[in-house]
Design a protein around this motif. Sequence first.
Motif, PDB file in Angstrom:
ATOM      1  N   UNK A 187      -4.529  -3.028   1.920  1.00  0.00           N
ATOM      2  CA  UNK A 187      -3.775  -3.506   0.757  1.00  0.00           C
ATOM      3  C   UNK A 187      -2.396  -4.015   1.163  1.00  0.00           C
ATOM      4  N   UNK A 188      -1.765  -3.289   2.082  1.00  0.00           N
ATOM      5  CA  UNK A 188      -0.449  -3.720   2.569  1.00  0.00           C
ATOM      6  C   UNK A 188      -0.572  -5.076   3.255  1.00  0.00           C
ATOM      7  N   UNK A 189      -1.601  -5.211   4.073  1.00  0.00           N
ATOM      8  CA  UNK A 189      -1.768  -6.440   4.849  1.00  0.00           C
ATOM      9  C   UNK A 189      -2.078  -7.644   3.955  1.00  0.00           C
ATOM     10  N   UNK A 190      -2.588  -7.371   2.737  1.00  0.00           N
ATOM     11  CA  UNK A 190      -2.855  -8.478   1.825  1.00  0.00           C
ATOM     12  C   UNK A 190      -1.627  -8.832   1.003  1.00  0.00           C
ATOM     13  N   UNK A 191      -0.519  -8.229   1.352  1.00  0.00           N
ATOM     14  CA  UNK A 191       0.723  -8.588   0.684  1.00  0.00           C
ATOM     15  C   UNK A 191       1.005  -7.866  -0.626  1.00  0.00           C
ATOM     16  N   UNK A 192       0.253  -6.811  -0.904  1.00  0.00           N
ATOM     17  CA  UNK A 192       0.506  -6.071  -2.139  1.00  0.00           C
ATOM     18  C   UNK A 192       1.817  -5.304  -2.002  1.00  0.00           C
ATOM     19  N   UNK A 193       2.580  -5.289  -3.066  1.00  0.00           N
ATOM     20  CA  UNK A 193       3.921  -4.719  -3.004  1.00  0.00           C
ATOM     21  C   UNK A 193       4.055  -3.372  -3.705  1.00  0.00           C
ATOM     22  N   UNK A 214      -3.221   7.713   2.310  1.00  0.00           N
ATOM     23  CA  UNK A 214      -2.501   6.686   1.536  1.00  0.00           C
ATOM     24  C   UNK A 214      -0.999   6.869   1.700  1.00  0.00           C
ATOM     25  N   UNK A 215      -0.550   8.122   1.577  1.00  0.00           N
ATOM     26  CA  UNK A 215       0.876   8.421   1.704  1.00  0.00           C
ATOM     27  C   UNK A 215       1.415   8.024   3.068  1.00  0.00           C
ATOM     28  N   UNK A 216       0.667   8.397   4.098  1.00  0.00           N
ATOM     29  CA  UNK A 216       1.104   8.110   5.454  1.00  0.00           C
ATOM     30  C   UNK A 216       1.398   6.613   5.651  1.00  0.00           C
ATOM     31  N   UNK A 217       0.456   5.788   5.194  1.00  0.00           N
ATOM     32  CA  UNK A 217       0.616   4.346   5.390  1.00  0.00           C
ATOM     33  C   UNK A 217       1.789   3.796   4.578  1.00  0.00           C
ATOM     34  N   UNK A 218       1.882   4.236   3.318  1.00  0.00           N
ATOM     35  CA  UNK A 218       2.978   3.731   2.491  1.00  0.00           C
ATOM     36  C   UNK A 218       4.331   4.154   3.046  1.00  0.00           C
ATOM     37  N   UNK A 219       4.358   5.372   3.568  1.00  0.00           N
ATOM     38  CA  UNK A 219       5.629   5.837   4.119  1.00  0.00           C
ATOM     39  C   UNK A 219       5.979   5.057   5.380  1.00  0.00           C
ATOM     40  N   UNK A 220       4.994   4.766   6.199  1.00  0.00           N
ATOM     41  CA  UNK A 220       5.244   3.963   7.403  1.00  0.00           C
ATOM     42  C   UNK A 220       5.729   2.565   7.027  1.00  0.00           C
ATOM     43  N   UNK A 221       5.201   2.060   5.903  1.00  0.00           N
ATOM     44  CA  UNK A 221       5.578   0.704   5.465  1.00  0.00           C
ATOM     45  C   UNK A 221       6.859   0.730   4.630  1.00  0.00           C
ATOM     46  N   UNK A 222       7.424   1.916   4.508  1.00  0.00           N
ATOM     47  CA  UNK A 222       8.636   2.113   3.698  1.00  0.00           C
ATOM     48  C   UNK A 222       8.457   1.607   2.262  1.00  0.00           C
ATOM     49  N   UNK A 223       7.337   1.961   1.679  1.00  0.00           N
ATOM     50  CA  UNK A 223       7.088   1.587   0.283  1.00  0.00           C
ATOM     51  C   UNK A 223       7.156   2.839  -0.582  1.00  0.00           C
ATOM     52  N   UNK A 224       7.415   2.623  -1.866  1.00  0.00           N
ATOM     53  CA  UNK A 224       7.491   3.767  -2.775  1.00  0.00           C
ATOM     54  C   UNK A 224       6.123   4.441  -2.918  1.00  0.00           C
TER      55      UNK A 224
END
Lengths: 343, 343
Positions: A187-193, A214-224
Amino acid sequence: MTDAVDPPRSRRPNARLEEVARAAGVSKSTVSRVVNGEPYVSSKARAAVHQAIARLGYSPNQAARTLAGSRANCIALVVSEPGSRVLADPFFAGVLRGVHAELAGKRVQLVLMMSKDGDEQDLVNYLCGGHVDGVLVISLHGQDPLPRTLADAGLPTVVGGRPLGAGGVPYVDSDNFDGAMEAARYLVSRGRKRIATIAGPRDMAVGMDRLSGWKRVLSQARMDMDLVAYGDFTPESGAVAMEELLTRDPSLDAVFVGADIMAMGALQTLHARGKRVPEDVAVVGFDDLVIASTAVPPLTTVRQDVEQLGRTMTWRLMAELAGEEDLPPFLLLPTAMVTRASA
Amino acid sequence: MTDAVDPPRSRRPNARLEEVARAAGVSKSTVSRVVNGEPYVSSKARAAVHQAIARLGYSPNQAARTLAGSRANCIALVVSEPGSRVLADPFFAGVLRGVHAELAGKRVQLVLMMSKDGDEQDLVNYLCGGHVDGVLVISLHGQDPLPRTLADAGLPTVVGGRPLGAGGVPYVDSDNFDGAMEAARYLVSRGRKRIATIAGPRDMAVGMDRLSGWKRVLSQARMDMDLVAYGDFTPESGAVAMEELLTRDPSLDAVFVGADIMAMGALQTLHARGKRVPEDVAVVGFDDLVIASTAVPPLTTVRQDVEQLGRTMTWRLMAELAGEEDLPPFLLLPTAMVTRASA
DNA sequence: CTGAAAGCGCTTACAG
DNA sequence: CTGAAAGCGCTTACAG
């Protein structure tokens, strides 16, 4: 008062080991050895026995084998009753097929038991009473002490799905954490914000592990990581959770749903709210149930191989029963992303 | 060569009947009588035995009971392997739950067996060998001789779903014919003029019975019955069948699909062809799977109670094992129309 | 209402 | 490599 004569059931009694011995011209001991595949039997005797067995249609009496020998030649599959409802049928049926496939040709029977609330003690008594050689346990909830109890009693036990309250008991699970990471990364790679998630119940590892990925990836991507809602593996709960998420942030543009069955409900809500999938909101599920491919739109999801889970649990248990050593304390099965139209 | 000491498994051996007898100050015979709920035991002795059983955590050894007694205290559920794939998991899981529910508290175990292609003879040998008291058979295909063979061998057998090739063997089924009639009548009553159907495979009664119900109603209504296509209980086959029907008559305005799982595919095709459901084409399914309510649009369907099917099969078998007479040769379970948005 | 004894059909040391 | 014998833990007539 009924005068009806109850005709004795005329089931042709099977041949006995003794008759096979007589027909083959050897002793009962020798027949037993052949039947059990033991090494020290002359090929002549072996051949004679095989022939006699075939001719008489001999099939050993399991009860007698169990009673005389030390093994029950039987393993149990225990399903916790609420679990069989909640985890949805495909999971259970898939595991069952896997167990059966792995048992094929092994002369080991499968007895099915469901643990109902009141009878936990009965169940434990029964299982530990020498009726089975080992136990497979699935769809555990919360801190269920059952596997620990069985293992402590010395009964080889393997759990399907990481147990929350049974440290040390061997288990097999899909790599839910890794699968969820893959979904989130996609989802991150598809540009979802603005990526939300609908997680399973907090008292089941399968729910928590997918949430953690899910949390791990969002945290790595610095997303909420604030958009988390919980469901209970039903479509209804998925629909409600989706409503909640949409209310909390109408601008969310993606959701990772920790089970296809809940994704079905989420899809309904999205549809009802006029959100286009995947244009407005991308949806990724988990499990790859048969319904994922027929959803509208077809659901992008993470496949777990439930039948393989059943096979692996059984393999692990049988290996232990066979006395193999240094067996792994747990096994994680790989998952695979399946890309369809919803994301 | 491993020097590792194989520590004898320290599973506390369960108490034996003999120890219970000693503790209660009675004979083994008396304990046996109490355990088996036989009538002629003094209440004093009965109480002493119950107390001893509770204190020692006694659980009778099933193998010994089976060997000594005449009953195996065990019934088998046989599923034909291809069937377990085709009939989809919810059916199987539902039946299983029903069987289990009915068996609860009955001290009868359930052994699961899948009939694979090569081993039919093995299976028959095993089942007829006194290892089980009776058999439940589900998801039969074509003219499978298995139930006939078992029944002829004197083994009480009950089939789930009307068997095509086993006249005389007792069975339990949903009233597929009646359910299909209700679905067809509903479509007629809504003013639909050109009603098609997607039927299940020709070699399964469930497919044919639902088709017959549809035919009966259309014929009574003097409507054309030419729009029939066949699927195999998969979503894909439903999608293909829908394509075919649409090609044969683009003006059709309703379709009765003989299984929700195929209706999912039909819905996809309809969607892809730009047909609105129910405005352009009304769709009615059968089964009321969990996915019916989450389909887009939610599917109007005919509910069959699969768990009840399992319960009833089990009840019928147990009644026969108990020696009851004049049992019905077959039982038909009612279905119920569930109206949702698709029709 | 109760108990002693035989027997269900195998496996397993043990002795050869 | 093979066989005679004991024993697994119950149930079931049988005799009281």
